[in-house]
Motif scaffolding. Structure first.
Motif, PDB file in Angstrom:
ATOM      1  N   HIS A   1      36.846  45.557  35.983  1.00 49.77           N
ATOM      2  CA  HIS A   1      36.839  46.884  35.290  1.00 49.77           C
ATOM      3  C   HIS A   1      35.485  46.768  34.612  1.00 49.77           C
ATOM      4  O   HIS A   1      35.062  47.954  33.990  1.00 49.77           O
ATOM      5  CB  HIS A   1      38.046  46.777  33.962  1.00 49.77           C
ATOM      6  CG  HIS A   1      37.679  45.538  33.047  1.00 49.77           C
ATOM      7  ND1 HIS A   1      38.506  44.520  33.196  1.00 49.77           N
ATOM      8  CD2 HIS A   1      37.041  45.315  31.871  1.00 49.77           C
ATOM      9  CE1 HIS A   1      38.267  43.556  32.270  1.00 49.77           C
ATOM     10  NE2 HIS A   1      37.216  44.095  31.571  1.00 49.77           N
TER      11      HIS A   1
ATOM     12  N   ARG B   1      31.833  48.635  37.753  1.00 51.42           N
ATOM     13  CA  ARG B   1      31.322  50.042  38.039  1.00 51.42           C
ATOM     14  C   ARG B   1      30.498  50.456  36.770  1.00 51.42           C
ATOM     15  O   ARG B   1      29.514  50.698  37.023  1.00 51.42           O
ATOM     16  CB  ARG B   1      32.410  51.071  38.219  1.00 51.42           C
ATOM     17  CG  ARG B   1      32.217  52.394  38.377  1.00 51.42           C
ATOM     18  CD  ARG B   1      33.294  53.621  38.592  1.00 51.42           C
ATOM     19  NE  ARG B   1      33.749  53.235  39.793  1.00 51.42           N
ATOM     20  CZ  ARG B   1      34.792  53.984  40.367  1.00 51.42           C
ATOM     21  NH1 ARG B   1      35.163  54.771  39.533  1.00 51.42           N
ATOM     22  NH2 ARG B   1      35.044  53.665  41.483  1.00 51.42           N
TER      23      ARG B   1
ATOM     24  N   GLU C   1      34.664  40.434  25.583  1.00 51.48           N
ATOM     25  CA  GLU C   1      36.148  40.575  25.986  1.00 51.48           C
ATOM     26  C   GLU C   1      36.832  41.027  24.762  1.00 51.48           C
ATOM     27  O   GLU C   1      36.961  39.660  24.065  1.00 51.48           O
ATOM     28  CB  GLU C   1      36.782  39.928  27.258  1.00 51.48           C
ATOM     29  CG  GLU C   1      35.861  40.133  28.382  1.00 51.48           C
ATOM     30  CD  GLU C   1      36.666  40.651  29.335  1.00 51.48           C
ATOM     31  OE1 GLU C   1      37.000  40.392  30.343  1.00 51.48           O
ATOM     32  OE2 GLU C   1      36.514  42.043  28.940  1.00 51.48           O
TER      33      GLU C   1
ATOM     34  N   GLY D   1      39.520  45.878  25.032  1.00 47.02           N
ATOM     35  CA  GLY D   1      38.673  46.044  26.213  1.00 47.02           C
ATOM     36  C   GLY D   1      37.225  45.547  26.001  1.00 47.02           C
ATOM     37  O   GLY D   1      37.059  45.266  24.773  1.00 47.02           O
TER      38      GLY D   1
END
Length: 349
Positions: free
Chosen positions: A279, A282, A302, A306
């Motif tokens: 995740h 990108r 982390e 999220g």
């Protein structure tokens, strides 16, 4: 003037020698192609261990490396024939093919004590660095970045646009009022807006480290003499240092007791290589594109809600992470980047 908060605890200092350990400077450069040969120019300082390693590794690929070390530039003559692009420095002639500004600290340039003359000298060396990296014939790594650019505020804004969450932040000289302006009532982290080190005496660096502070402890603080960045403290499940090199991402998991532990208690910090979370691939690549970074070291938390982006260092050191984890992944990627750009430089038409 009150003493800044970031200077009010025990001060961590580093002493950096101006003696070169660059392999190619000490042993000799490979011949390269043509006369004079084109070269990779690392614009940094003598204590840059990563540059030393790159010089050794690039020599094995027959890629000449020339060092412009800020704490050594006054020791040798320099000449640049601008029309031809040929530079002569420390007895060698070369054409800058690829340039990378890493740790060229103006504060490490030898000073005489004459404030006006010293400012003149540092300004002119800085102007030369700018001219070399702006030359359309030169392929510059991290063309829009140096040790202070992009600044942390620009980084945070770009991270949000890339789809990453960032800590609630405020820039202030009033720490108590700034903390009250942030959501919640938990601890805050106070950071410098500028460089992480102050170098009053060349070669002697005082670390300006982030500090985690309880909000009540800021109630009676006087105004700071300069603005600082105050952020909400983010509870995390783990911290990641992720290196972006061209299209590659390499991650390390970092376990530390406090924000300043890597400097004050380095042996207590646990580091291991880790997979890059899917995740994050990108948005980190998008952020590198937005900031026009070829190389960057990202600090990411982390959390249960999220990932949270903290900052990116365009000159991020990586040898400590590699040595603790027993890998050479980042070095391999950077050597591939520089050797590839040396063979096929991207220059303005």
């Amino acid at each position: 003037m009150p003493r800044p908060l970031l200077f009010s605890s025990s001060i961590h200092e580093m002493i950096l020698s101006a003696d070169s350990r660059d392999f190619q400077a000490c042993i000799g450069r490979p011949p390269g192609a043509g006369l004079p040969a084109k070269a990779v120019v690392l614009i940094t300082r003598a204590g840059d261990r990563e540059a030393d390693e790159l010089s050794l590794r690039l020599a094995a690929r027959n890629v000449p490396v020339v060092r412009f070390d800020s704490d050594r530039v006054g020791r040798a003559s320099f000449q640049w024939d601008v029309p031809s692009g040929v530079c002569t420095f420390d007895g060698s002639s070369f054409i800058p093919s690829v340039c990378w500004v890493r740790s060229f600290y103006r504060s490490s340039i030898a000073a005489t004590g004459d404030a006006a003359a010293d400012a003149y000298v540092t300004d002119n060396w800085a102007a030369l660095v700018a001219a070399l990296t702006e030359d359309p014939r030169t392929d510059t790594v991290n063309a829009d970045a140096d040790m202070s650019r992009p600044g942390v505020l620009a980084q945070l804004a770009a991270a949000v646009r890339a789809g990453l969450r960032v800590p609630a932040s405020i820039v202030t000289t009033d720490l108590a009022d700034g903390a009250r302006s942030l959501p919640g009532d938990g601890d805050v982290v106070v950071k410098t807006l500028g460089d992480h080190f102050v170098e009053v005496v060349p070669g002697r660096l005082v670390a300006v480290l982030p500090r985690r502070v309880a909000r009540p402890d800021l109630a009676d603080r006087p105004l700071e003499p300069a603005p600082v960045l105050v952020q909400e403290f983010i509870a995390s499940t783990r911290e990641l240092r992720i290196y972006g090199v061209a299209d590659q991402l390499v991650a390390f998991e970092v376990a530390k007791a406090s924000p300043e532990s890597p400097w004050t208690e380095p042996d207590s910090v646990a580091i291991r290589e880790a997979p890059v979370p899917a995740h994050l691939r990108r948005p980190l690549r998008a952020l590198m594109s937005r900031l026009r970074l070829d190389v960057g070291a990202f600090d990411v938390l982390e959390t249960l809600d999220g990932p949270v982006f903290l900052e990116v260092n365009p000159t991020g050191d990586w040898l400590t992470f590699e040595s603790r984890a027993g890998v050479t992944t980042v070095t391999d990627a950077v050597v591939d980047l520089l050797a590839g750009r040396y063979a096929n430089p991207r220059t303005a038409s």
